[in-house]
Design an enzyme around this catalytic site. Sequence first.
Site, mmCIF file in Angstrom:
data_model
loop_
_atom_site.group_PDB
_atom_site.id
_atom_site.type_symbol
_atom_site.label_atom_id
_atom_site.label_comp_id
_atom_site.label_asym_id
_atom_site.label_seq_id
_atom_site.Cartn_x
_atom_site.Cartn_y
_atom_site.Cartn_z
ATOM 1 N N LYS A 115 0.812 -1.222 0.000
ATOM 2 C CA LYS A 115 0.000 0.000 0.000
ATOM 3 C C LYS A 115 0.845 1.272 0.000
ATOM 4 C CE LYS A 115 -3.894 -2.274 0.067
ATOM 5 N NZ LYS A 115 -3.373 -3.617 -0.162
ATOM 6 N N LYS A 157 -2.325 2.170 9.294
ATOM 7 C CA LYS A 157 -2.581 1.017 8.421
ATOM 8 C C LYS A 157 -1.323 0.202 8.142
ATOM 9 C CE LYS A 157 -6.484 2.892 5.770
ATOM 10 N NZ LYS A 157 -6.984 3.150 4.387
ATOM 11 N N GLY A 163 -8.976 -5.366 2.867
ATOM 12 C CA GLY A 163 -10.238 -5.964 3.292
ATOM 13 C C GLY A 163 -10.598 -5.630 4.726
ATOM 14 N N GLY A 164 -10.125 -4.475 5.213
ATOM 15 C CA GLY A 164 -10.468 -4.061 6.573
ATOM 16 C C GLY A 164 -9.524 -4.631 7.623
ATOM 17 N N HIS A 207 -17.683 4.961 0.082
ATOM 18 C CA HIS A 207 -16.681 4.071 -0.489
ATOM 19 C C HIS A 207 -17.172 3.693 -1.885
ATOM 20 C CE1 HIS A 207 -13.848 0.447 0.290
ATOM 21 N NE2 HIS A 207 -14.035 0.599 -1.006
ATOM 22 N N ASN A 289 -7.571 -3.245 -6.269
ATOM 23 C CA ASN A 289 -7.758 -4.686 -6.077
ATOM 24 C C ASN A 289 -7.391 -5.377 -7.376
ATOM 25 O OD1 ASN A 289 -10.542 -3.601 -4.319
ATOM 26 N ND2 ASN A 289 -8.853 -4.639 -3.337
ATOM 27 N N ARG A 291 -7.694 -8.116 -8.893
ATOM 28 C CA ARG A 291 -8.430 -9.388 -9.018
ATOM 29 C C ARG A 291 -9.894 -9.073 -9.325
ATOM 30 N NH1 ARG A 291 -11.367 -8.911 -4.396
ATOM 31 N NH2 ARG A 291 -10.333 -7.930 -2.638
ATOM 32 N N VAL A 294 -15.697 -9.440 -5.215
ATOM 33 C CA VAL A 294 -16.896 -10.172 -4.788
ATOM 34 C C VAL A 294 -18.131 -9.582 -5.468
ATOM 35 C CG1 VAL A 294 -18.321 -10.785 -2.788
ATOM 36 C CG2 VAL A 294 -15.837 -10.659 -2.549
#
Length: 444
Positions: A115, A157, A163-164, A207, A289, A291, A294
């Site tokens: 990140k 962070k 993902g939190g 978000h 992300n 990928r 979801v």
Amino acid sequence: MKKILIANRGEIALRIIKTCKQMGIETVAVFSDADSSMPFVKAADYSYRIGEAPVNKSYLNMDEIIKIALQEKVDGIHPGYGLLSENSQFSSKVQKSGIKFIGPSSETIEKMGDKINARKLMKEAGVPIVPGSVNGVKTLQEAQKLAKDIGYPIMLKASGGGGGIGMVRCEDEQALNQHYESTKNRSKAYFGSEDVFIEKCIDCARHIEVQIVGDQYGDIIHLYERNCSVQRRNQKVIEEAPSPNLSKSTQKEMYAAALKAARAVKYENAGTVEFIVDNDENFYFLEMNTRLQVEHPVTEMLTNIDLVKWQILIAQGEKLPLSQAEIDMRGHAIELRIYAEDPKTFYPSPGLITQLSWGEVEGVRIDAGYSEGLQVTPFYDPMLAKCIIFAADRDSCILKAKEFLLKTSIEGIKTNIPYLIQVLDDHNFQSGQYTTELINKMRA
């Protein structure tokens, strides 16, 4: 491609198998002891046990997965989401074994998985980032000084988090002092790196993410945005598109920023650029992300594009099937994530599903990983299904979503359906004037 191994489980494994069948591609599933009776194991053309229930003894066993892929002579491995999907080491090993990894390059995954590095790259590319540290913080004193400069509250962070996981909100210096070392230690334990950074905490924000797709010829397009602000424990539970109460001008600016971000890393395959948007519609890069997400079916419902099919075509070396000008969007879509969890505490509720009946409502797509008579184990994410509701407009979509939930019956385990109904009934959600603080407002 003629045969693909799916390095994942549950509903996303079934989702990928469905598209492969439509494309005439054979599928190979891998499964743990806990998943031997799951629908995805039966739906695949070939299935192999890879180990015991814990993910580190099965779904994260890279060498065993690649060994089966070589044995089955597959052309590609689709990682789905979660598990190994954003693991650059796995992607690299797959490529070195002569098998195509269906996703971006390992170099891109590595660049955007860190990140701190991602924030640097985005800043250099001219993509707005949340005010905070660019190079990470090495000492508590450095963190204290930076936090004082940008002002509390701040988010501490982990550089490898997502993902939190690996983030802590600090209201003041006392909280920063309390959490600094433990966050570094947790970061090291979970992600293999103790690097941490600080961001200004933007309260009452939305978000919003932009779907992007790129091919190996340098063409990159966006497939509009998704609003993912309904969250619990920093994890999404309802997503919708188009995002309500977002001006057309900000939408266009976000699409342009997402494309700029993707071009900065020569992005190939499907991915998502996530932004946080404040009350004045200022938006900032959160993460990329690398990928499939979801919530990708929300975009599929609006654009009538099969994103998994596009992923496979791109991995085969084909060009993007459509240009930006040919991408159209119509109607409104809402995705409801149905979890086996207590609707008040949000703690997982594993157990036997003694009865399962989905509401029969027109225009609802159900991507389920479980069926009646199956056991929800404590080993994995307790998501039972994603239910995607489509309608001509947002008001109709909300009404249809509620009707679907009221007609759905699941017995034997607790689910979050009562919570989802509560959200759909909430006046802030119905008006579209909601942020990531929605759950706190509902509980106040």
